[in-house]
Design an enzyme around this catalytic site. Structure first.
Site, short mmCIF file in Angstrom:
data_model
loop_
_atom_site.label_atom_id
_atom_site.label_comp_id
_atom_site.label_asym_id
_atom_site.label_seq_id
_atom_site.Cartn_x
_atom_site.Cartn_y
_atom_site.Cartn_z
CE LYS A 1 -4.18 -1.80 0.18
NZ LYS A 1 -5.14 -1.63 -0.93
CD GLU B 1 -10.05 4.06 0.73
OE1 GLU B 1 -10.05 5.27 0.46
OE2 GLU B 1 -9.22 3.25 0.25
CB SER C 1 -0.14 -8.18 -1.29
OG SER C 1 -0.96 -8.99 -0.47
#
Ligand SMILES: O=C(O)c1ccccc1N[C@@H]1O[C@H](COP(=O)(O)O)[C@@H](O)[C@H]1O
Length: 598
Positions: free
Chosen positions: A291, A313, A580
């Site tokens: 991210k 968010e 990830s």
């Protein structure tokens, strides 16, 4: 989007292979590809109704042309001879007039044509066209012809069609010899040509319109339109600015800790007994997941736009932590919306965000999960749009967000592509990544989209099973609709109410999927499959014990599917899994759910 014509078809299977094209051509002129009107009529029956049927003629009479128009029937006529203007004007369907381009004088003749379209080709050799020769496309530069009337032909093939489209931006590209092997049409080459031509022009189209095929767009309230357009312009400028790219990549290296290794998973490879398995280690990024690649890029963009307030968010909390991190780094004000349910599941990440100085707003509406957090973040953005940037965390939302997030995450696939060649001297056979909104997956897949031999597999969450109502399997069970500013695939009731998505993994329980993924599924470039909660949890244990890496629950979905995919593969093949994120955030869930499995 540039249209595609496949010309000189003589066999039904090749007409069928050209189904994805916009036009097919039958040659009635002297040629090794010549067909009779009767043959063409039979062949045309195999083409979809909306594909143009174009007849190619050289100095034929109006009577012969009109008979073919009626009997095939043809929707357009292409003239390759020395047909007079009067004939061109008399034909009952739209006309394409072909010109051989040898020099600028030839190119200057184009604007004098009274035909609906002009086709530019290399001079014929044996016949008046279809020679397979390329002409110098730069001769068109001073030709003064509207590109909306321009059809480019002459020696095109799957390898050069992208360059032709980029250089000439035509209405349509036309190919004959370039999709043949030993003088006969070749099914594989036809499909490859269509994919290449459409793929490239799709890319150009998305930059302009924000649509991936029919998915994407800017379905936002009027109050947000100005901000979305401003962002679109600012991102286009930043993307093209080497100084911005340099700054972004410097932070990726110095702060995020890139590049991340592509680790050979020796024990997993042995245990699965199939392909060599490699792991792309996004878990090693600062903050523990992919991210941050996107959060960093968008924060730099926000500052470039003069905005020093950020709203975001978060679902699993990883995007919230990444956003809070970059806000601390750059001294930006930060508000994060998070569903009440996710706050309970991800307390550690909530604390991390607060420690980093962010304000975490609990969302109690709806299912109190990710989709509700996005709703609230969008609402907040509407009222604070002048000085606030919405730092969306996945390849979702109105254009330009899906493109921008994909670009910032593409560092994953770009590194992987280079690293696997360093390790193995070639590209992998299969790549797997988990899909919620789809940001790590699109970042991993994007640099491989044109490598047809590389299988790309997106893994979504089937929760408690696809036959229950507790899953997040948008690709398997979703239908088309608008969510959070984009046309996409989503889980919804028959009356259009967005349904609650379920997954044990907070990062995957989003009821929609990024528009580019929906498009890639439709064109068959990426396969999408689903893994249950139980399968993912089982993979957490296997992976932790075999590789000494505790994966995030999201990544465990890709790992679980990788084991299944590996069973279909052989020892001389290569499989890559995008890990990830790391599993620290999921420890409470693991402690609660792994009893009996561990
Ligand atoms: O394809 C033929 O045999 C042909 C014969 C006579 C006139 C036109 C013909 N084909 C057209 O030629 C161009 C270029 O084809 P290529 O890709 O270079 O082989 C194309 O417009 C065909 O429609």
């Amino acid at each position: 989007m540039t249209k595609v014509k496949i010309c000189g078809l003589m066999e039904p299977q090749h007409v069928k292979a050209a189904a994805g094209a916009d036009a097919i051509g039958f040659v009635f002129a002297p040629s090794k590809r010549r067909v009779s009107i009767e043959q063409a009529a039979g062949l045309a029956k195999h083409a979809p109704a909306d594909v143009e049927r174009i007849g190619v003629f050289v100095n034929a009479s109006l009577e012969d042309i009109e008979r073919a128009v009626r009997e095939v029937p043809l929707t357009m006529v292409q003239l390759h001879g020395d047909e007079p203007d009067e004939l061109v004007r008399s034909i009952s369907v739209p006309v394409i007039q072909a010109f051989s381009i040898r020099n600028t004088e030839d190119a200057a003749r184009l604007k004098g044509s009274g035909a609906d379209f002009v086709l530019v080709d290399a001079p014929g050799t044996d016949y008046r066209g279809g020679s397979g020769h390329v002409f110098d496309w730069s001769l068109l530069e001073g030709a003064d012809i509207e590109t909306s009337r321009l059809i480019v032909a002459g020696g095109l093939n799957p390898g050069n069609v992208n360059a032709a489209i980029r250089q000439t931006a035509p209405y349509m590209v036309d190919v004959s010899s370039g999709v043949e092997t030993d003088g006969r049409k070749d099914t594989m080459k036809i499909t490859e040509f269509i994919r290449k031509a459409k793929g490239d022009s799709m890319q150009q189209a998305v930059e302009k319109t924000g649509f991936f095929g029919k998915y994407g767009g800017q379905f936002v309230p009027e109050t947000l339109m100005k901000a979305v357009k401003e962002l679109e312009d600012a991102y286009a400028e930043a993307k093209a600015d080497p100084a911005f790219q340099e700054e972004y990549h410097t932070y990726l290296k110095e702060y995020v800790g890139r590049e991340q290794p592509l680790t050979f998973a020796k024990r997993l490879t042995e245990a699965w007994g199939g392909p060599k398995v490699y792991l792309k280690r996004e878990d090693l990024n600062h903050t523990g997941a992919h991210k941050i690649n996107n959060a960093l890029g968008q924060a730099l963009l926000a500052m470039r736009m003069g905005k020093r307030k950020i709203v975001a968010e978060t679902g699993a909390g990883q995007h919230g932590v990444a956003t809070a991190t970059v806000c601390a780094l750059f001294d930006l004000e930060c508000v994060i919306f998070m569903g009440e349910e996710d706050i309970k599941r991800q307390q550690l990440n909530v604390f991390r965000m607060k420690l980093l100085g962010a304000r975490v707003e609990s969302v109690t509406k709806g299912s109190a999960t990710l989709k509700d957090a996005v709703n609230e973040a969008l609402r907040y953005w509407v009222t604070n749009v002048e000085d606030t940037h919405y730092l969306i965390g996945s390849a979702l939302g109105p254009h330009p967000f899906p493109t921008m997030v994909r670009d910032f995450q593409s560092v994953i696939g770009e590194e992987t592509r280079r690293q696997i060649v360093e390790h193995e001297g070639r590209l992998p056979d299969a790549i797997l990544a988990c899909v919620g909104g789809g940001s790590n997956a699109i970042g991993m897949f994007y640099p491989f989209l044109k490598d047809e031999a590389v299988r790309l597999i997106g893994v979504e969450a089937s929760g408690e099973g696809l036959d229950t109502d507790k899953h997040a399997a948008t690709m398997s069970k979703g239908t088309e609709g608008v969510l959070h500013g984009a046309f996409m695939k989503l889980l919804q009731s028959e009356s259009g109410q967005v349904l609650e998505a379920h997954s044990v993994s907070a990062g995957l329980d989003y009821p929609g999927i990024g528009p580019e993924h929906a498009y890639l599924a439709d064109i068959g470039r990426v396969e999408y499959v689903a893994i249950t909660d139980a399968e993912a949890l089982e993979a957490v244990v296997t992976f932790s014990r075999l590789e000494g890496i505790i994966p995030a629950l999201e990544s465990a979905h890709a790992i679980s599917q990788a084991e299944k995919t590996a069973k279909e593969m052989s020892a001389d093949e290569i499989l890559v899994i995008c890990v990830s994120g790391r599993g620290d955030k999921d420890m409470a869930t693991y402690a609660e759910r792994l009893e009996g499995l561990a």
